[in-house]
Design a protein around this motif. Structure first.
Motif, mmCIF file in Angstrom:
data_model
loop_
_atom_site.group_PDB
_atom_site.id
_atom_site.type_symbol
_atom_site.label_atom_id
_atom_site.label_comp_id
_atom_site.label_asym_id
_atom_site.label_seq_id
_atom_site.Cartn_x
_atom_site.Cartn_y
_atom_site.Cartn_z
ATOM 1 N N UNK A 60 0.814 -1.213 0.000
ATOM 2 C CA UNK A 60 0.000 0.000 0.000
ATOM 3 C C UNK A 60 0.850 1.268 0.000
ATOM 4 N N UNK A 86 -2.836 -5.744 -5.039
ATOM 5 C CA UNK A 86 -3.914 -6.721 -5.216
ATOM 6 C C UNK A 86 -3.374 -8.134 -5.435
ATOM 7 N N UNK A 89 -2.643 -9.531 -2.085
ATOM 8 C CA UNK A 89 -3.860 -10.007 -1.410
ATOM 9 C C UNK A 89 -4.224 -11.382 -1.956
ATOM 10 N N UNK A 97 -5.971 -1.789 7.641
ATOM 11 C CA UNK A 97 -5.274 -0.520 7.789
ATOM 12 C C UNK A 97 -5.737 0.243 9.019
ATOM 13 N N UNK A 103 -16.141 0.539 4.650
ATOM 14 C CA UNK A 103 -16.874 1.245 3.598
ATOM 15 C C UNK A 103 -18.160 1.765 4.228
ATOM 16 N N UNK A 166 -10.885 -12.210 2.418
ATOM 17 C CA UNK A 166 -9.888 -12.370 1.351
ATOM 18 C C UNK A 166 -9.059 -13.641 1.511
ATOM 19 N N UNK B 164 -22.100 -8.178 -7.290
ATOM 20 C CA UNK B 164 -20.824 -8.142 -6.591
ATOM 21 C C UNK B 164 -19.901 -7.077 -7.186
ATOM 22 N N UNK B 167 -21.107 -3.695 -6.095
ATOM 23 C CA UNK B 167 -20.760 -3.403 -4.697
ATOM 24 C C UNK B 167 -19.288 -3.001 -4.606
ATOM 25 N N UNK B 168 -18.433 -3.668 -5.380
ATOM 26 C CA UNK B 168 -17.007 -3.291 -5.374
ATOM 27 C C UNK B 168 -16.826 -1.848 -5.867
ATOM 28 N N UNK B 171 -17.702 0.395 -3.141
ATOM 29 C CA UNK B 171 -16.640 0.367 -2.137
ATOM 30 C C UNK B 171 -15.500 1.297 -2.567
ATOM 31 N N UNK B 175 -13.771 4.492 -0.365
ATOM 32 C CA UNK B 175 -12.430 4.565 0.208
ATOM 33 C C UNK B 175 -11.425 3.811 -0.673
ATOM 34 N N UNK B 177 -8.122 3.616 -0.414
ATOM 35 C CA UNK B 177 -7.073 2.922 0.321
ATOM 36 C C UNK B 177 -7.596 1.600 0.874
ATOM 37 N N UNK B 178 -8.797 1.667 1.479
ATOM 38 C CA UNK B 178 -9.375 0.442 2.037
ATOM 39 C C UNK B 178 -9.651 -0.560 0.922
ATOM 40 N N UNK B 179 -10.033 -0.073 -0.257
ATOM 41 C CA UNK B 179 -10.295 -0.988 -1.368
ATOM 42 C C UNK B 179 -9.014 -1.698 -1.772
ATOM 43 N N UNK B 180 -7.945 -0.939 -1.911
ATOM 44 C CA UNK B 180 -6.665 -1.583 -2.235
ATOM 45 C C UNK B 180 -6.303 -2.623 -1.185
ATOM 46 N N UNK B 181 -6.576 -2.274 0.081
ATOM 47 C CA UNK B 181 -6.117 -3.146 1.168
ATOM 48 C C UNK B 181 -6.803 -4.515 1.138
ATOM 49 N N UNK B 182 -7.996 -4.596 0.542
ATOM 50 C CA UNK B 182 -8.636 -5.912 0.460
ATOM 51 C C UNK B 182 -8.575 -6.476 -0.960
ATOM 52 N N UNK B 183 -7.669 -5.925 -1.764
ATOM 53 C CA UNK B 183 -7.399 -6.541 -3.056
ATOM 54 C C UNK B 183 -8.344 -6.133 -4.175
ATOM 55 N N UNK B 184 -9.138 -5.070 -3.953
ATOM 56 C CA UNK B 184 -9.987 -4.590 -5.046
ATOM 57 C C UNK B 184 -9.108 -3.780 -5.981
ATOM 58 N N UNK B 185 -9.238 -4.016 -7.292
ATOM 59 C CA UNK B 185 -8.450 -3.230 -8.225
ATOM 60 C C UNK B 185 -9.170 -1.911 -8.492
ATOM 61 N N UNK B 188 -9.090 -0.843 -12.171
ATOM 62 C CA UNK B 188 -10.029 -1.512 -13.058
ATOM 63 C C UNK B 188 -11.462 -1.037 -12.787
#
Lengths: 270, 295
Positions: A60, A86, A89, A97, A103, A166, B164, B167-168, B171, B175, B177-185, B188
């Motif tokens: 990050x 990603x 992950x 974090x 969200x 995840x 799904x 929803x991404x 998300x 946020x 940063x939070x999206x990156x942190x759970x692997x959301x691109x 994309x």
């Protein structure tokens, strides 16, 4: 370069340096090992470089214009130093974090859905959600209200639950106790310990609350000014007089005749 | 007061308003994923219309084939815009991204002018201009078709945002940063929102191109579309539809009252007044999300 298969740590970080904006050196050669299935804590005060260490591992840093300028980070033996967040992950590293950052405009249920890996089937996702609601029954009660209105403790639980979706092998948490009442900290740490035992998930915990953290981890690293200044088992750290004084609020019954006149912090830094 | 005349004004206003909504849905899609009002949506709509024309009139394809093909091309263009122009701006201040969309709008307008020139061309959808009566009320067929398209897109996107992938995207809007942190691109996701908005731009371009001809003026729809989007709350698709209807009615009925007084041209004033009043009185619009503050 010895290859010891049976004792390979899930994560090993070797003298990693991080630069922000190509000028600010945030950590200066940090080496941390997380053995498979263990809980490890990174302790230290504000601005010591704990969060930067986690971001270097999760990838990050890039979002904050930081980069690893030296050293390497290996996850299950693979070099991940330059990988996209990603992809890390997908490999099984998830970073909860700092500051919860759920969200807010999504419900807890949707928060969990959002974190689901692309290939996860609907039934697997539902099973995963049920498992998370079992760990955190408070979340189950509020699964369809807006996450922004959850209490701080519930948001922290949701942030952890969201990370669990995840399917991490290594869960990293940045200050999960921040701003929470002590009983909630105990509850959350208890659940973390349970997850660690039930699923064999390795955990890397960053904490300022050293007292609570050292109760659940097996090993700890103390970071100051971007360097690891001490590491050892939780027991050893708890009994260390410097740690007691600076981080555990201990040093009770200080004998003022024998007060040391040199600065112990300085000794660590040399 | 002639009630039939008034309701005719209101109904036609509402239909026109739904056409504004058709445009505004594109703005909302991008705002939902990147929290930036896309000032290039007017340019995209115009490009969408020109691509349909190029495929049907210039390349000779039938319209039923040209329109879906244009949608596919524009879908790709949307992804391309994110990749080339916006990816490096992720995480930068919103005003930078806003300026980039303005630059894109100017670029798209310039490009279409260079390729297709400035003369107005007609879309020739083949929708009849015979009067169509709903009871005693006269309505325009193309407006009815456009309103139908707007409502179907509205339903489609409401469903999409519960899926799904949808929803991404929500998300990501919440946020990065939070999206990156759970692997959301995030990249994309933002690309997808631009791609979808570009497809909506084809729909809006075809309908509006039929109504007012395909030329540079199509890009000026941005002003009304933005007003609708702001009134609706910028990130709410339902808001865009409701606000479109409201603005259409206010504009049509209001102009009928005001035009004789000021000698014409009061439509633009009404739109401007709605935009300004919304920002002053209810900045998050009718259905926009509030920033959540726990007490």
């Amino acid at each position: 370069m010895q290859e010891k298969v049976e004792a390979q740590p899930i994560l090993s970080m070797n003298s990693v340096e991080v630069l922000y904006d190509n000028v600010m050196l945030a950590i200066k050669g940090v080496s941390v090992q997380v053995p498979q299935g263990e809980m490890i804590a990174l302790l230290g005060s504000n601005g010591a470089g704990k969060s930067t260490t986690l971001k270097a591992i999760s990838g990050l840093l890039k979002a904050e214009r930081g980069r690893v300028s030296r050293g390497e980070i290996k996850f299950e033996g693979t070099d991940i130093t330059g990988m996209l967040a990603q992809n890390r992950v997908d490999m099984g590293i998830c970073h909860v974090i700092e500051g919860r950052r759920v969200f807010e405009h999504l419900t807890p249920d949707e928060n969990l859905t959002a974190a689901a890996p692309t290939g996860m089937s609907r039934s697997d996702l539902n099973a995963e959600k049920e498992k998370i609601y079992n760990y955190f029954p408070r979340l189950a009660e509020r699964r369809n209200s807006l996450s922004g209105y959850l209490s701080g403790g519930e948001q922290q639980m949701l942030a952890i639950g969201r990370a669990l979706v995840t399917q991490p092998k290594l869960l990293m948490l940045d200050e999960p106790s921040l701003g929470l009442a002590p009983f909630l900290v105990a509850e959350i740490f208890g659940i973390l310990q349970k997850i660690n035992q039930d699923e064999g998930m390795s955990v890397l915990l960053v904490e300022q609350n050293a007292l609570a953290a050292l109760e659940i981890v097996s090993e700890g690293y103390l970071i100051e000014n971007g360097r690891v200044v001490m590491n050892g088992t939780a027991e050893a750290l708890k009994s260390n007089s410097d740690i007691q004084e600076f981080y555990l609020g201990g040093g009770e019954g200080t004998d003022f005749h024998n007060v040391k006149h040199y600065s112990r912090r300085k000794r660590w830094l040399s | 007061m002639d009630w039939i005349f008034l309701s005719e004004l209101a109904i036609n206003g509402a239909l026109t308003g739904l056409l504004y909504s058709l445009f505004a849905i594109g703005l909302v899609l991008i705002y939902k994923a990147s929290s930036v009002p896309n000032l290039a949506q007017g340019g995209l709509t115009m490009v969408g219309a020109y691509v349909v024309l190029a495929l049907s009139h210039d390349a000779g394809l039938p319209l039923w084939l040209a329109i879906p093909l244009a949608a596919v091309i524009m879908f790709g263009l949307g992804f391309g815009i994110e990749r080339v122009a916006l990816r490096r701006l992720a995480g930068r201040p919103v005003v930078m991204i806003l300026m980039m969309t303005l630059g894109l709008d100017i670029f798209l307008r310039g490009t279409t002018l260079a390729i297709w020139g400035g003369t107005s061309r007609s879309m020739e959808l083949g929708v009849s201009y015979e009067p169509f009566f709903l009871g005693d009320i006269f309505v325009s067929r193309i407006h009815l078709v456009g309103a139908g398209v707007a409502i179907s897109l509205f339903v489609a996107f409401m469903l999409f945002f519960r899926s799904r992938t949808g929803i991404k995207l929500r998300a990501i809007a919440d946020d990065y940063m939070a999206s990156w942190s759970v692997g959301i691109s995030v990249e994309r996701g933002v690309g997808l929102s631009w791609a979808l908005a570009s497809v909506v731009a084809v729909a809006a371009g075809v309908i509006w191109g039929e109504i007012q001809g395909v030329d540079q003026a199509l890009s000026l729809l941005l002003l009304k579309g933005l007003t609708v989007a702001v009134l609706g709350g910028l990130d709410s698709i339902l808001g865009a539809v409701v606000a479109g209807i409201i603005l259409g009615i206010i504009e049509n009925v209001g102009a009928d009252f005001l035009d004789p007084l000021v000698g014409g041209g009061s439509r633009e004033l009404i739109v401007a007044a709605v935009l300004i009043l919304t920002v002053m009185i209810r900045p998050h619009g009718l259905f926009g999300r509030h920033d959540i503050e726990r007490v």
